[in-house]
Design an enzyme around this catalytic site. Structure first.
Site, PDB file in Angstrom:
ATOM      1  CB  THR A  12      38.414  44.304  41.821  1.00 48.43           C
ATOM      2  OG1 THR A  12      37.594  45.159  41.016  1.00 48.43           O
ATOM      3  CG2 THR A  12      37.642  43.922  43.076  1.00 48.43           C
ATOM      4  CB  THR A  87      37.693  41.124  36.196  1.00 49.71           C
ATOM      5  OG1 THR A  87      36.741  42.035  36.766  1.00 49.71           O
ATOM      6  CG2 THR A  87      38.367  40.326  37.300  1.00 49.71           C
TER       7      THR A  87
END
Length: 322
Positions: A12, A87
């Site tokens: 991301t 993540t």
């Protein structure tokens, strides 16, 4: 000024949100504008190594990444490394790197919960904090660290605790080992022991199962029939499982397939406390390997690494008590 490598793997932190709200990888890493502003902190070199979403990360890619980092340290006289990562599997990559990297240079893994063009994007700030940490003299010899939201965590203890909150990374039992402020990097405690098992490849197939009320034995048997070399069980509480799966676990162990026990609880360790059928004491007597607080996903990676070193159950138990 310290020479710091910033190596990108995607995630991301390197993505953008389109007009329809879909977050996807970007061809040009949006962090380049942030890297230009790091000149007052360190001399930064960049390696666009990968650009993949973190669910696409695999243990083989993690080992390749470790090799890449070793090569860059040896060839480029680096003082520290920052790895940017998605993540979802960040804690697993960080922990695998911590297990196999035998270098003392600071290695810091960071990421972001919001893409680069979202309001309140956390990627640039996390990158700056990570570079500050990698350039810190105190980070030397502390193993792989994870830095997000101005907190410094060990790769061994950190885990993702929230699906979207920017404060998602926590170390449930021990908390962060340091913080990053505008004035610098402050460590307040550290691991008492760091282990390292440098391996060149991961060739073993290890599965992970989570226990649930009324769990059936055929679930374990189906996984066993998939040709696994090891199994990690996320047990209830202090290390207890439904009695129905005990015969299947016994068959696995008798076939020299190690079974490693962790707790599905947020905190705590497994212990051989309960003596009823399926309790921790009966599992210990069966030959199940107990861990010292690792979560399931990290125990799986550690078993993959350990099986490259030995298949002896007693030796494996000692490795997992380290």
């Amino acid at each position: 000024m310290k020479k710091i490598l910033v190596l990108h793997t995607g995630g991301t932190i390197a993505m953008q949100e389109d007009e329809h709200g879909a977050v996807t990888p970007n061809l040009v890493n949006p962090l380049y504008s942030t890297i230009e502003s790091l000149s007052s902190i360190a001399s930064v070199v960049v390696d666009d190594y990968l650009n993949i979403p973190s669910p696409h990360m695999t243990p083989s890619l993690m080992v390749d990444l470790a090799k890449r980092l070793k090569e860059r340290v040896q060839n480029d006289s680096l003082d520290g490394i920052v790895v940017t990562h998605g993540t979802d599997t960040l804690e697993e990559t960080a922990y695998l790197l911590d297990l196999v990297l035998n270098i003392e240079n600071p290695v810091v893994v960071t990421g972001a919960m919001r893409s680069s063009n979202e309001l309140g994007s956390d990627g640039p700030h996390n990158l700056i904090s990570a570079v500050k940490t990698a350039a810190s003299d105190e980070a030397y010899g502390k193993g792989v660290l994870v830095v997000l939201n101005d907190e410094i965590h060990t790769a061994k203890n950190v885990t993702k605790t929230h699906s979207s909150n920017i404060a998602t990374f926590q170390s449930p039992q021990y908390g962060p080992i340091g913080i990053v402020t505008k004035r610098g990097v402050n460590f307040h405690h550290t691991l008492s022991h760091r282990e390292c098992h440098p391996v060149d490849s991961l060739t073993k197939k290890v599965s992970l199962l989570k226990t649930y009320a009324g769990m059936e034995a055929d679930i374990v048997e189906a996984v066993a029939d998939a040709g696994i070399n090891g199994l990690v069980i996320e047990a209830f509480g202090q290390g207890n499982v439904p009695p129905a799966i005990m015969p299947a676990l016994d068959r696995l162990i008798k076939k020299q397939i190690p079974v490693v026990l962790v707790s599905r609880c947020y905190s705590g360790v497994v212990q051989d406390t309960y003596g009823y059928d399926g309790g921790g004491r009966t599992l210990k007597d069966l030959g199940v390997i107990f861990t010292n607080g690792l979560n399931g996903q990290k125990a799986r990676l550690k078993l993959m690494v350990a099986l490259e070193l030995t298949t002896d159950n007693e030796q494996l138990q000692q490795i997992f008590l380290t």
